[in-house]
Write an enzyme that holds these catalytic residues in place. Sequence first.
Site, PDB file in Angstrom:
ATOM      1  N   HIS A 203       0.548  -1.487  -0.079  1.00 49.47           N
ATOM      2  CA  HIS A 203      -0.403  -0.104  -0.002  1.00 49.47           C
ATOM      3  C   HIS A 203       0.546   1.452   0.527  1.00 49.47           C
ATOM      4  O   HIS A 203       0.514   2.078   0.238  1.00 49.47           O
ATOM      5  CB  HIS A 203      -0.517   0.033   1.262  1.00 49.47           C
ATOM      6  CG  HIS A 203      -0.011   0.383   2.463  1.00 49.47           C
ATOM      7  ND1 HIS A 203       0.398  -0.807   3.141  1.00 49.47           N
ATOM      8  CD2 HIS A 203      -0.259   1.775   3.543  1.00 49.47           C
ATOM      9  CE1 HIS A 203       1.191  -0.597   4.342  1.00 49.47           C
ATOM     10  NE2 HIS A 203      -0.001   1.049   4.408  1.00 49.47           N
TER      11      HIS A 203
HETATM   12  C1  UD1 Z   1      -1.672   5.497   6.107  1.00 46.51           C
HETATM   13  C2  UD1 Z   1      -0.214   5.639   7.029  1.00 46.51           C
HETATM   14  C3  UD1 Z   1       0.387   5.004   6.318  1.00 46.51           C
HETATM   15  C4  UD1 Z   1      -0.441   3.599   7.120  1.00 46.51           C
HETATM   16  C5  UD1 Z   1      -1.106   2.991   6.544  1.00 46.51           C
HETATM   17  C6  UD1 Z   1      -1.853   1.881   6.723  1.00 46.51           C
HETATM   18  C7  UD1 Z   1       0.057   8.749   7.031  1.00 46.51           C
HETATM   19  C8  UD1 Z   1       0.619   9.650   5.823  1.00 46.51           C
HETATM   20  N1  UD1 Z   1      -0.074   7.250   6.463  1.00 46.51           N
HETATM   21  O1  UD1 Z   1      -1.621   5.073   4.382  1.00 46.51           O
HETATM   22  O2  UD1 Z   1       2.292   5.112   6.962  1.00 46.51           O
HETATM   23  O3  UD1 Z   1       1.077   2.899   6.898  1.00 46.51           O
HETATM   24  O4  UD1 Z   1      -1.880   4.901   6.776  1.00 46.51           O
HETATM   25  O5  UD1 Z   1      -3.155   1.968   6.483  1.00 46.51           O
HETATM   26  O6  UD1 Z   1      -0.573   9.215   7.351  1.00 46.51           O
HETATM   27  N2  UD1 Z   1      -8.814   5.033   2.226  1.00 46.51           N
HETATM   28  C9  UD1 Z   1     -10.334   4.379   2.423  1.00 46.51           C
HETATM   29  N3  UD1 Z   1     -10.996   4.666   3.824  1.00 46.51           N
HETATM   30  C10 UD1 Z   1      -9.936   4.496   4.472  1.00 46.51           C
HETATM   31  C11 UD1 Z   1      -8.839   5.319   5.253  1.00 46.51           C
HETATM   32  C12 UD1 Z   1      -8.330   6.213   3.908  1.00 46.51           C
HETATM   33  O7  UD1 Z   1     -10.560   4.339   1.420  1.00 46.51           O
HETATM   34  O8  UD1 Z   1     -10.312   4.312   6.043  1.00 46.51           O
HETATM   35  C13 UD1 Z   1      -8.499   5.554   0.902  1.00 46.51           C
HETATM   36  C14 UD1 Z   1      -8.755   6.531   0.608  1.00 46.51           C
HETATM   37  O9  UD1 Z   1      -9.070   6.439  -1.142  1.00 46.51           O
HETATM   38  C15 UD1 Z   1      -7.552   7.274   1.225  1.00 46.51           C
HETATM   39  C16 UD1 Z   1      -6.572   6.579   0.619  1.00 46.51           C
HETATM   40  O10 UD1 Z   1      -7.110   5.415   1.017  1.00 46.51           O
HETATM   41  O11 UD1 Z   1      -7.001   8.408   0.098  1.00 46.51           O
HETATM   42  C17 UD1 Z   1      -4.916   6.795   1.379  1.00 46.51           C
HETATM   43  O12 UD1 Z   1      -5.199   6.934   3.077  1.00 46.51           O
HETATM   44  P1  UD1 Z   1      -4.355   7.347   3.916  1.00 46.51           P
HETATM   45  O13 UD1 Z   1      -4.944   7.553   5.341  1.00 46.51           O
HETATM   46  O14 UD1 Z   1      -4.347   8.938   3.551  1.00 46.51           O
HETATM   47  O15 UD1 Z   1      -3.375   6.651   3.310  1.00 46.51           O
HETATM   48  P2  UD1 Z   1      -2.511   5.429   3.758  1.00 46.51           P
HETATM   49  O16 UD1 Z   1      -2.459   5.040   2.619  1.00 46.51           O
HETATM   50  O17 UD1 Z   1      -4.369   4.647   4.698  1.00 46.51           O
END
Ligand code: UD1
Length: 353
Positions: A203
């Site tokens: 991811h």
């Molecule tokens: C975040 C953390 C990362 C961690 C990861 C675990 C930061 C910079 N990154 O990355 O260190 O390893 O979490 O999962 O804080 N989304 C959903 N549903 C959710 C959450 C996210 O669909 O409940 C999707 C959205 O499209 C979002 C994308 O995932 O834009 C990324 O989510 P985000 O929290 O920005 O970063 P992660 O890649 O999850």
Amino acid sequence: MRVWHVVGARPNFMKMAPVHAALARRGIKQTIVHTGQHYDADMSGVFFRQLGIPAPDYNLEVGSSSHGEQTARVMLRLEPLVASHRPDWVLVYGDVNSTMAATVVCVKLGIRVAHVEAGLRSRDRGMPEEHNRIVTDHLADLLFTPSSDGDRNLRAEGISAKRVVRVGNVMIDTLVRLLPEARRLAPFGLGEGTDPFVLVTLHRPSNVDDPHALARLIGALDEIATRIPVVFPMHPRTKARLKDLGFSRIRTEAPTGYLEFLALQSRAALVITDSGGIQEETTFLGVPCLTVRENTERPVTITVGTNELVGTSPVTLKRRAIAILRGGGKRGRVPPLWDGRAAERIAAALLKR
Ligand code: UD1
């Protein structure tokens, strides 16, 4: 003493659970703030349930956005809350955007912050998590490190040893507690005694945001899947990027709960990942792990544990995976202080102050 926990994303929850429990056993009044960085039931709610964490007292509902916007939203929404309640300590976990945002807000209000899982460094300034670690460690009042490399990193950056307490790995506290329960499950039909399989998670933005990089990695996994089933519970970020890629053999699944994923890890012949926490969990479980990155902030999983950095070349990934599946995996050991009692040491250290 009043302690607040600020958490936001999936990997925070298993770190908070044992600390919350250890402080509760000591009768400390606690408040949980969920920033809402992760919000889907399978990225958040299921973890609270399975880990036995009380429902958050506040949810800031910041949701997904760019790094700057997400960080800013946490700051804007957290500041009035902590300013009016002024807890004695705010505990933050790991290296996600919510961790850094909460730290900045609290130190500016003169509220003491303790960082659980401090001192880790990948030395990769392109990683958002590295920015979060550096800022958090330099600002927080108390730094709880999981291993000696954390202490060394902090010392090298000029951080006083008085702020640092090596407590061990809190995520392993949760693993130790819940492994017997996890072992009773058979997620996706993969129970005790089923045929060998490879477990995959990817991811990191550096692996999944560039369609070419992702296509090459998926191609390698698809080839590995000609020899052994490859099971891939998929993070929403990866799923969104994968829509247009053709692959036939990999078994993709929805993200799993904590217990299901632990069950899968404990039975996998090999884990392929770019996660930080999974490098540690496989080391504890003695399961070979190939990390699809050029660096790691968790070097002890390589020097002591079962982890190996393969970088992002699909050729190397495939070659090493096949070698390990033929019996060439590392035999690791469990690093010192990964003993299921890290949260007890955190609670004791907090009370001492
Ligand atoms: C975040 C953390 C990362 C961690 C990861 C675990 C930061 C910079 N990154 O990355 O260190 O390893 O979490 O999962 O804080 N989304 C959903 N549903 C959710 C959450 C996210 O669909 O409940 C999707 C959205 O499209 C979002 C994308 O995932 O834009 C990324 O989510 P985000 O929290 O920005 O970063 P992660 O890649 O999850």
